[in-house]
Design a protein around this motif. Structure first.
Motif, PDB file in Angstrom:
ATOM      1  N   ASN C 267       0.846  -1.177   0.000  1.00 23.04           N
ATOM      2  CA  ASN C 267       0.000   0.000   0.000  1.00 23.04           C
ATOM      3  C   ASN C 267       0.891   1.239   0.000  1.00 23.04           C
ATOM      4  N   THR C 268       0.743   2.075  -1.002  1.00 23.74           N
ATOM      5  CA  THR C 268       1.624   3.226  -1.154  1.00 23.74           C
ATOM      6  C   THR C 268       1.584   4.123   0.072  1.00 23.74           C
ATOM      7  N   ILE C 269       0.375   4.464   0.489  1.00 22.09           N
ATOM      8  CA  ILE C 269       0.269   5.349   1.645  1.00 22.09           C
ATOM      9  C   ILE C 269       0.813   4.643   2.876  1.00 22.09           C
ATOM     10  N   GLY C 270       0.571   3.327   2.928  1.00 21.08           N
ATOM     11  CA  GLY C 270       1.064   2.558   4.063  1.00 21.08           C
ATOM     12  C   GLY C 270       2.568   2.687   4.216  1.00 21.08           C
ATOM     13  N   CYS C 271       3.286   2.509   3.106  1.00 25.12           N
ATOM     14  CA  CYS C 271       4.742   2.589   3.189  1.00 25.12           C
ATOM     15  C   CYS C 271       5.197   3.956   3.656  1.00 25.12           C
ATOM     16  N   ILE C 272       4.564   4.987   3.143  1.00 23.90           N
ATOM     17  CA  ILE C 272       4.930   6.336   3.564  1.00 23.90           C
ATOM     18  C   ILE C 272       4.651   6.491   5.051  1.00 23.90           C
ATOM     19  N   LEU C 273       3.481   5.975   5.450  1.00 25.29           N
ATOM     20  CA  LEU C 273       3.117   6.043   6.867  1.00 25.29           C
ATOM     21  C   LEU C 273       4.142   5.332   7.731  1.00 25.29           C
ATOM     22  N   GLY C 274       4.546   4.143   7.278  1.00 30.90           N
ATOM     23  CA  GLY C 274       5.539   3.377   8.029  1.00 30.90           C
ATOM     24  C   GLY C 274       6.832   4.155   8.183  1.00 30.90           C
ATOM     25  N   ALA C 275       7.262   4.788   7.090  1.00 29.93           N
ATOM     26  CA  ALA C 275       8.499   5.556   7.155  1.00 29.93           C
ATOM     27  C   ALA C 275       8.351   6.717   8.123  1.00 29.93           C
ATOM     28  N   VAL C 276       7.190   7.388   8.060  1.00 28.09           N
ATOM     29  CA  VAL C 276       6.961   8.521   8.964  1.00 28.09           C
ATOM     30  C   VAL C 276       7.007   8.064  10.416  1.00 28.09           C
ATOM     31  N   LEU C 277       6.363   6.928  10.672  1.00 32.30           N
ATOM     32  CA  LEU C 277       6.338   6.438  12.041  1.00 32.30           C
ATOM     33  C   LEU C 277       7.738   6.143  12.557  1.00 32.30           C
ATOM     34  N   ILE C 278       8.507   5.429  11.761  1.00 31.07           N
ATOM     35  CA  ILE C 278       9.822   5.049  12.258  1.00 31.07           C
ATOM     36  C   ILE C 278      10.773   6.231  12.232  1.00 31.07           C
ATOM     37  N   GLY C 279      10.564   7.116  11.273  1.00 30.80           N
ATOM     38  CA  GLY C 279      11.467   8.253  11.187  1.00 30.80           C
ATOM     39  C   GLY C 279      11.145   9.352  12.182  1.00 30.80           C
ATOM     40  N   MET C 280       9.871   9.579  12.430  1.00 32.38           N
ATOM     41  CA  MET C 280       9.481  10.752  13.213  1.00 32.38           C
ATOM     42  C   MET C 280       9.101  10.460  14.653  1.00 32.38           C
ATOM     43  N   LEU C 281       8.675   9.239  14.907  1.00 32.95           N
ATOM     44  CA  LEU C 281       8.201   8.964  16.263  1.00 32.95           C
ATOM     45  C   LEU C 281       9.208   9.325  17.347  1.00 32.95           C
ATOM     46  N   PRO C 282      10.502   9.046  17.149  1.00 25.17           N
ATOM     47  CA  PRO C 282      11.462   9.421  18.182  1.00 25.17           C
ATOM     48  C   PRO C 282      11.434  10.911  18.480  1.00 25.17           C
TER      49      PRO C 282
END
Lengths: 297, 241, 344
Positions: C267-282
């Motif tokens: 899922n395109t949006i999913g992948c972007i979401l995943g990246a945002v989560l791992i990249g930004m959550l910290p």
């Protein structure tokens, strides 16, 4: 020159048997539960860290250290199984378990960081030169070898033989293999799959952790230890996927390649090993000892 | 020998067996026939304990209705599953070895050479291939291996699930000769078969299943010429030409 | 909900929602963030591109590959070498940005032709080997990759005269790049190529019988994925002004796979979401920063147990159930009114 060569061979074999321990663990898990464990290196690293705690922090005497460490390694194995395998055993998506092991690897790395800190730890060797305080050197026929390497080869070789015997020769090992190959049939025969799988996980963790302990004095204990699993992966492939004997011999070969590569291409020794891996994959994907099992449609 | 009363079995919420009464006589071959989906395999699974079931099953006055698969195997009932399910990565001999687990257990030292010789005598082809890996055997050989593995458990009752499946007619005849021989050595047999013809030929008693229930039962000889058997397979509107 | 039709162009309501959210995000973020936080966000956008490349290979094609991180390196080092002048010449940054994905695609094509003759796990292991070999060269070879010191002095991107002065300005460029990549991937899904790839993922043998050249399809996918990673690498090099080997290790490669799986690999949006989560959550959860890796690790395990389709999968399944309930309600009401009418 000969001195150098023999020294390198010993080095190579020492690393080779350690890779073989990791590789054996990989193959056992592949055959027992059909899972490629990407956290194998992290378990290896954890073994080194735990040993450090027992020996350096708690200063356990040797006769206590051995049982204590083995028990804790087994417990780690059970926890690992409970977290990464058990909830996913019916999974329809086979890559899910692999990814779960990657996640578990993260958790283990983070745990290690939190508990033991970011600084690389050093562990005293098994046999220490009382004068210099560093690892003792053994001299045979005028050739100087590090004692630790010799010990690594000895201990790990014994472990390898033991595990091999368990699985190939012992009745119980046969039952464990059976469960791995056809769960339904094993269930009908009455083989308790929970028990065999748990036993496999515990055995794998113990073996891999002992490897970590043996290697710790040679490297520093740090997160980089876990990347040694990639060499074990290479060993598994070169030796022949799914085959215990292949995993062992492949890993020994990898260790030797690594050692000899330093003669000519010292800084690229990583590249050499994995170029060999790729070449083997291209020309003989089943490795040295793998059997060509027909693809399931 | 095995008296089954009012057996119900469930796959989740679906009822696969709807109250079945079966009597497996000592020393005889009892067959269960019926069309696909009638519940024959479910019956065997219910007996060996791998599906959820309710009901009474008396093995020589011992109630096994709530036994685990391990306990059922130890009690003397061995289930040879359909599609064989032999262990592909083990040799023929090691496959047979695994069959001994019910009475051998993980750690005992007991020898099983006697049982092994018996199986090899029954199936000489297996002896020829004793060190070959399971996956390399032909369909017929795998079926022999599966049955041989079942015999290694020293069963009182051997349950066979569709042994004829996928085999050439000549092999089927050969195989069923062996089944009769096994029975002659004193092992009771519960045979589940799609091939009604050969099942009725070799067995003493027969049960015809339809939609999870017993539709018909009796001595095999009388059922061989009974029209109702065909009806049970093809539905009651079927008329034989 | 019905689809809108604007001059014969069918637009689904979902697309509009996504568009609005994306616009809001792009306009909002630079107002709320700056400096270090913006750098994190920018890196996240770059990670998202690599995660999308994994979406192609793993989500659409069913092939687990670790090579994304290496391809990112190819693009990055290409750009660094071409624009920094260390090879004795320098080309302007914009052509470099366009050539990098092309170059990477060619490299990926060549590698793919060799490696994709291997199936399944063998291929995955080959990509692991590739990552290690490449990393070894990246970190050791001075002439081509600057060895341990890497390559510095990479100029900033000059986009027709617009040179980003700070991370906020870089954000717009990267967001634009990400949108382009996402659109390309969405487009691919709908083409013949995308469908062939999906067929290969679901059953290679069946795909073969349908006349699909499985091998070439996989190779193309590998090349496209490589191009995207090369693009990401080029942008990375120019934003960071510096490139070195430890950005391209196996462990980092694992991270990208986790990002993709977290959000939903297909899922395109999913992948972007995943990246945002791992990249930004910290950054967003500063309080829990020490435990971030724990949360990821445990999170990914839980996700694999309950929802291997990732967060987007969770969302889509919930949406399906909601729609089904609604449909049943409507039908029930319709049959009721019909019954009433019948009686009247």
């Amino acid at each position: 020159m000969l001195n150098n060569l023999i020294g390198l061979t010993v080095n190579g074999l020492a690393m080779g048997v350690v890779y073989a321990l990791i590789a054996m663990g990989l193959i056992l898990l592949v055959r027992a539960v059909g899972v490629m464990n990407f956290a194998q290196g992290d378990l290896f690293m954890l073994g080194a860290y735990l040993s450090f705690t027992f020996i350096v922090n708690i200063k356990l005497p040797y006769w206590l250290f051995v049982p204590a460490s083995l028990i804790s390694f087994a417990i780690v194995g059970l926890i690992f199984m409970a977290v990464t395998y058990w909830p996913l055993r019916e999974a329809s998506y086979p890559q899910a378990v692999i990814i779960a092991t990657m996640g578990a690897g993260y958790v283990i790395k983070e745990l290690a960081y939190k508990i033991w800190g970011p600084v690389a730890l050093s562990m005293p060797a098994l046999v220490i030169n009382p004068e210099t305080g560093t690892t003792k050197v053994l001299e045979i026929f005028g050739i100087k070898l590090q004692w630790q390497y010799v010990m690594i080869i000895a201990v790990c070789a014994v472990l390898i033989v033991l595990v091999f015997m368990l699985f190939e020769k012992l009745y119980a090992g046969r039952m464990m293999q059976a469960t791995a190959q056809d769960k339904y049939a094993a269930e009908l025969i009455g083989i308790p799959s929970v028990v065999t799988i748990a036993a496999t996980y515990m055995l794998v963790t113990m073996v891999v952790s002992i490897g970590g302990y043996m290697v710790a004095p040679v490297f520093f204990i740090s997160a980089t230890l876990s990347s040694l699993q990639l060499r074990a992966f290479a060993g598994v492939v070169i030796g022949g996927f799914g085959n215990l004997k292949g995993a062992i011999i492949g890993s020994l070969i990898v260790g030797l390649i690594e050692a000899y590569a330093t003669l000519q291409w010292s800084s690229y020794k990583d590249a050499v090993v994995f170029i060999v891996l790729i070449i083997v994959l291209i020309f003989r994907p089943q490795g040295l000892f793998g059997e060509k099992i027909a693809d399931k449609a | 020998m095995l008296k089954i009363k009012n057996l119900h079995a469930y796959y989740g919420a679906i009822e696969g067996l709807k109250g079945v009464d079966i009597d497996v006589e000592d020393g005889k071959i009892t067959c269960i026939i019926g069309s696909n989906g009638a519940g024959k395999t479910t019956l065997l699974k219910a007996i060996s304990g791998v599906v959820k079931r309710f009901g009474s099953m008396l093995l020589d006055d011992m109630e096994i209705g709530s036994f685990t698969p391990r306990q059922v195997a130890r009690a003397g009932i061995t289930h040879v599953p359909e599609s064989r399910h032999i262990f592909p990565g083990l040799t023929v001999e090691k496959n047979l070895e695994t069959g001994t687990f019910p009475w051998h257990g993980f750690f005992s030292n007991a020898s099983f050479t006697k049982e092994l010789d018996e199986v090899y005598e029954l199936f000489p082809r297996l002896k020829e291939r004793r060190n070959q890996l399971g996956w390399s055997l032909s369909g017929g050989e795998q079926q022999m291996l599966a049955i041989g593995r079942g015999i290694m458990a020293r069963p009182k009752i051997l349950m066979l699930d569709e042994p004829s499946m996928g085999l050439a007619p000549m092999l089927i005849d050969e195989l069923f000769e062996k089944i009769v021989e096994i029975n002659a050595r004193g092992i009771s047999i519960l045979l589940v078969e799609q091939n009604a013809h050969i099942a009725l030929e070799v067995s003493h008693n027969a049960y015809v299943m339809e939609s999870g229930k017993i539709a018909l039962q009796g001595p095999s000889i009388s059922l061989q010429h009974d029209d109702r058997v065909t009806k049970a397979y093809f539905g009651s509107l079927y008329k034989k030409k | 909900m019905k689809n809108f039709t604007i001059k014969k162009l069918k637009i689904r309501p979902a697309t509009i929602i996504v568009f609005v959210v994306a616009m809001a995000f792009i306009l909002l973020m630079p107002q709320v963030n700056s400096g270090y936080k913006m750098l994190c966000l920018n890196l996240t956008l770059i990670y998202a591109m690599v995660a999308l490349s994994i979406s192609i290979m793993l989500g659409m094609g069913g092939q687990m590959t670790f090579a994304g991180v290496t391809m990112m390196g190819v693009g990055g080092y290409f750009t660094a070498n071409m624009t920094s002048g260390r090879l004795g010449f320098a080309i302007p940054t914009l052509p470099a940005l366009l050539l990098a994905p092309l170059f990477t695609a060619l490299v990926a094509l060549a590698l793919g032709l060799v490696l994709l003759r291997l199936r399944g796990t063998y291929f995955t292991f080959a990509t692991i080997g590739l990552v290690q070999v490449a990393w070894s060269f990246y970190s050791m070879n001075k002439p081509a990759f600057g060895g341990y010191d890497g390559i510095s002095g990479v100029p900033k991107l000059d986009l027709f005269g617009f040179v980003p002065a700070d991370y906020n300005q870089w954000f717009y460029i990267l967001a634009g790049g990400l949108v382009i990549v996402a659109l390309i991937i969405e487009r691919i899904r709908k083409t013949q190529f995308g469908r062939s790839l999906a067929a290969v993922r679901d059953n290679e043998t069946a795909a073969l019988t349908l006349g699909i050249n499985v091998y070439i399809t996989k190779v193309y996918a590998f090349a496209v994925a490589g191009a995207i990673c090369g693009f990401a690498g080029a942008l990375y090099a120019m934003m960071n002004r510096y490139i070195s080997a430890d950005t391209f290790t196996f462990d980092v490669g694992v991270r990208y796979i986790i990002m993709a799986m977290l959000g939903g690999v297909n899922n395109t949006i999913g992948c972007i979401l995943g990246a945002v989560l791992i990249g930004m959550l910290p950054e967003w959860l500063r309080v829990l920063q020490g435990y971030m890796q724990f949360i990821y690790g445990i999170g990914i395990i839980l996700l694999m147990i309950f929802m291997p389709m990732g967060l987007s999968g969770v969302f889509l399944t919930a949406l399906k159930r909601y729609r089904k309930k609604k449909k049943i309600k409507l039908e029930h009401r319709a049959s009721q009114t019909a019954a009433e009418k019948g009686e009247a």
